[in-house]
Design an enzyme around this catalytic site. Structure first.
Site, PDB file in Angstrom:
ATOM      1  N   ASP A 123      -7.841   0.142  -2.043  1.00 57.87           N
ATOM      2  CA  ASP A 123      -6.635  -0.374  -1.406  1.00 57.87           C
ATOM      3  C   ASP A 123      -5.633   0.784  -1.350  1.00 57.87           C
ATOM      4  OD1 ASP A 123      -4.614  -2.210  -0.516  1.00 57.87           O
ATOM      5  OD2 ASP A 123      -3.843  -2.218  -2.563  1.00 57.87           O
ATOM      6  N   ASP A 180      -5.041  -3.885  -6.352  1.00 57.55           N
ATOM      7  CA  ASP A 180      -4.085  -4.373  -7.345  1.00 57.55           C
ATOM      8  C   ASP A 180      -3.374  -5.658  -6.953  1.00 57.55           C
ATOM      9  OD1 ASP A 180      -2.427  -3.176  -5.344  1.00 57.55           O
ATOM     10  OD2 ASP A 180      -0.808  -3.134  -6.818  1.00 57.55           O
ATOM     11  N   ASP A 239      -5.878  -8.519  -2.715  1.00 62.54           N
ATOM     12  CA  ASP A 239      -7.109  -7.796  -3.047  1.00 62.54           C
ATOM     13  C   ASP A 239      -8.117  -8.662  -3.799  1.00 62.54           C
ATOM     14  OD1 ASP A 239      -6.529  -5.188  -2.002  1.00 62.54           O
ATOM     15  OD2 ASP A 239      -5.065  -4.961  -3.597  1.00 62.54           O
TER      16      ASP A 239
END
Length: 642
Positions: free
Chosen positions: A319, A530, A534
């Site tokens: 990410d 995080d 996600d």
């Protein structure tokens, strides 16, 4: 209740069995009569053999045939033909190795569970300006605690006053103390430095990072790896085959006229050396040792199965915000529009015009003042950054408009700050739109400011890339032999900007949470993220990794691995450790199987002494256990720090 007194492996019972065996053997070989050494051997049988016998008999009711029962049967058979020394030696070696295995295996969990000892029992709570000493377990979210120099932090929380350095090495593996000031996060069990801190408790002691480490190591100890589950499925039929083969080795020679004592010794020896004790112990010690070592270095692996899966990954994906970046935006550019300059001049009160430089300076000051005041009450991360660029006092009628930004009354003007969509409802300003397009093309997040329907400024913000991100990405690509991927819901230009900074060419932007999960499903990808968005990707990936300090609770629950120390360079080190643990487990299995094959073949085609067979079998069991637990040593963790 009575049987529980004799649960094995137990070091004390093994020691008693060894002592009794020593007494009996000394008396026997000294030529003493049987009544002098036989009671010692009987005591050895009782002390070292009761536990395995009880466990084996209890397992028959399930029904399961345990390896422990094989050993006891062999020892009893040896005694039945007068081989008391051989039978007692078998009991001693089996009990001693069993106790040693239990002690060594328990060290794996203890090495991380001992972290709980770092948490203080007492804390100083501040209440109405008074100090009171309370049990740390009684602290609740919202309490304020005083942490004096040298004290251990009693609970996870946020610093509200003071400044100090805190040693977090016990949890994150960070060698140097980190500076903690107002707004910084501190973790239970870490050690305060020379300054005093006031900390607002964020989580109860049972939910602290420290407590989570202990709980998850216990869960990891209970969880079975794929290899271990396969071994356990094979163990039961294999044990029955060994029993059947032993009976055949006993019955067939006797039917052909062979001597009873030598035939029984050969059959017992085969049953002992063919038992899969070492194979059963081959995999879990190295995998659990890897879990423990990673935990001490700030990488929390939730189970032994995840160590195996971590060793299998062949690609990494990340990410963007809060993972490759710090999640703390900063101002990159502030562009003042003519409306702000005009407003600054209008506000001078004398109607005069100042020099061009003066106009620009006044316009910048006015823009900063209006933006900061309008964003003063915003809870958005970008809003908090914008509120710090000027005087943030005096706004009224504050309103947060989802998807657009904020609105407030500042110095008599109706001010809006937020997404460029605000320009659609403002006076047309081609310069403003050109600036928005320019900054977005550079990968910046853009905020616009509008006062009384007139655009007054365009602000470009960017997230700071983690200093170790590029090194971590390069190290993972080298280990996995494939290019890393960046999966984000952000603007393509912003995603490409971060990708270029960390060395990732494969960038997928504007993804919804489900899109990330779809791209990861069915692959052997390690995904690191995080946020709440996600969680689907963390669950769908082969191994999901959450950033410990910033991750949402949902992300932490969905992840298989948690980076407590938030160091991306720990990921390549964790992959190396997982691969090493899997290699050790495989080597253990090969070694254990080879020892069984050699000793069983020797017994079948040659003349393997019972004592040598027992010693070889039990020694191989201890060797594979020790070989696995050597991964507890810190020298097996290779992490390059930035």
């Amino acid at each position: 209740m009575f049987a529980s007194m004799f649960r094995l492996p137990d070091v004390r019972w093994a020691a008693l069995a060894l002592a009794c065996f020593g007494v009996g053997a000394a008396a026997q070989f000294a030529g003493a009569p049987a009544w002098a050494w036989l009671p010692a051997y009987l005591a050895c049988y009782l002390a070292g053999g009761w536990g395995p016998a009880w466990e084996g008999i209890s397992a028959l009711a399930k029904p399961r045939f345990e390896v422990d029962l094989l050993m006891v049967i062999a020892a009893v058979a040896a005694a039945a033909i007068g081989q008391w020394f051989d039978g007692a030696l078998l009991i001693v070696i089996f009990a001693t190795s069993g106790a040693l295995e239990a002690v060594l295996t328990e060290r794996t969990a203890d090495s991380v569970r001992s972290l709980l000892e770092h948490a203080p029992d007492r804390a100083v709570r501040l209440s109405d300006g008074r100090e009171e000493t309370v049990d740390a377990a009684d602290l609740a979210p919202g309490d304020t605690v005083l942490i004096r120099p040298g004290d251990r932090v009693p609970a996870d929380g946020t610093v509200t006053a003071g400044e100090s350095e805190v040693d977090e090495s016990t949890l994150t593996g960070e060698a140097l103390p980190g500076r903690k000031a107002v707004g910084a996060q501190v973790l239970a069990g870490t050690v305060n430095g020379t300054g005093a801190l006031e900390v607002c408790v964020d989580r109860a002691s049972a939910d602290s990072v420290l407590a989570r480490v202990a709980r998850q190591v216990e869960e990891a100890s209970e969880a079975k790896s794929k290899t271990q589950l396969t071994i356990e499925r094979v163990e039961q039929p294999y044990s029955l085959i060994v029993v059947a083969a032993t009976l055949a080795l006993l019955a067939i020679p006797l039917l052909t006229g062979a001597a009873f004592e030598s035939t029984l010794l050969r059959a017992m020896t085969f049953m002992i050396v063919a038992s899969p004790c070492a194979i059963v112990l081959a995999t879990m010690p190295p995998l659990l040792a890897a879990v423990a070592l990673a935990g001490r270095r700030g990488v929390l692996v939730k189970s032994a199965l995840m160590i195996e899966r971590l060793a299998e990954v062949d690609q990494a994906a990340f990410d963007k915000t809060g993972t490759l970046t710090n999640g703390r935006p900063r101002i990159e550019r502030i562009e003042v529009l003519g409306s702000a300059i005009d407003g600054a001049v209008d506000g001078d009160g004398d109607g005069g015009r100042s020099a061009i430089d003066g106009d620009a300076s006044a316009g910048d000051a006015r823009l900063r003042r209006l933006v900061a005041a309008a964003e003063a009450r915003s809870e958005h991360p970008l809003g908090r950054v914008l509120a710090a660029i000027g005087d943030a006092n005096g706004a009224t009628d504050f309103q947060a408009v989802p998807g657009r930004g904020v609105r407030a009354r500042v110095d008599g003007a109706d001010v809006q700050v937020g997404h460029p969509v605000l320009l659609d409802d403002a006076e047309d300003d081609p310069a403003a739109r050109r600036l928005v397009a320019e900054l977005e093309s550079q990968g910046l997040t853009v905020a616009v400011a509008v006062a009384d329907k007139r655009p007054i400024g365009v602000i470009g913000l960017t997230d700071t890339v983690r200093p170790e991100a590029a090194q971590a990405v390069a190290a993972l690509e080298a280990r996995l032999g494939s290019s890393a991927r960046l999966l984000t819901g952000d603007h393509p230009a912003a995603a490409r900007r971060v990708g270029a900074a960390v060395g990732i060419d494969r960038v997928d932007a504007t993804l919804l949470p489900g899109d990330k999960a779809d791209r990861l499903a069915g692959t052997r990808t390690l995904y690191c993220g995080d946020g709440i968005n996600d969680a689907p990707a963390l669950a769908a990936s082969h191994v999901g990794v959450a950033m410990g300090g910033t991750a949402s609770d949902l992300a932490l629950q969905s992840a298989d691995v948690v980076l407590v120390g938030q160091r991306l360079t720990a990921l390549p080190a964790a992959v190396d450790l997982a691969r090493k643990a899997k290699r050790v487990a495989t080597a253990n299995l090969v070694f254990a199987a080879a020892v069984i094959a050699v000793l069983a073949t020797w017994d079948l085609v040659g003349d393997l002494p019972l004592v040598l067979g027992v010693a070889g079998h039990e020694l191989s069991t201890v060797i594979v256990g020790l070989n696995g637990l050597r991964l507890l040593s810190g020298r097996h963790w290779k992490e390059t720090r930035v």
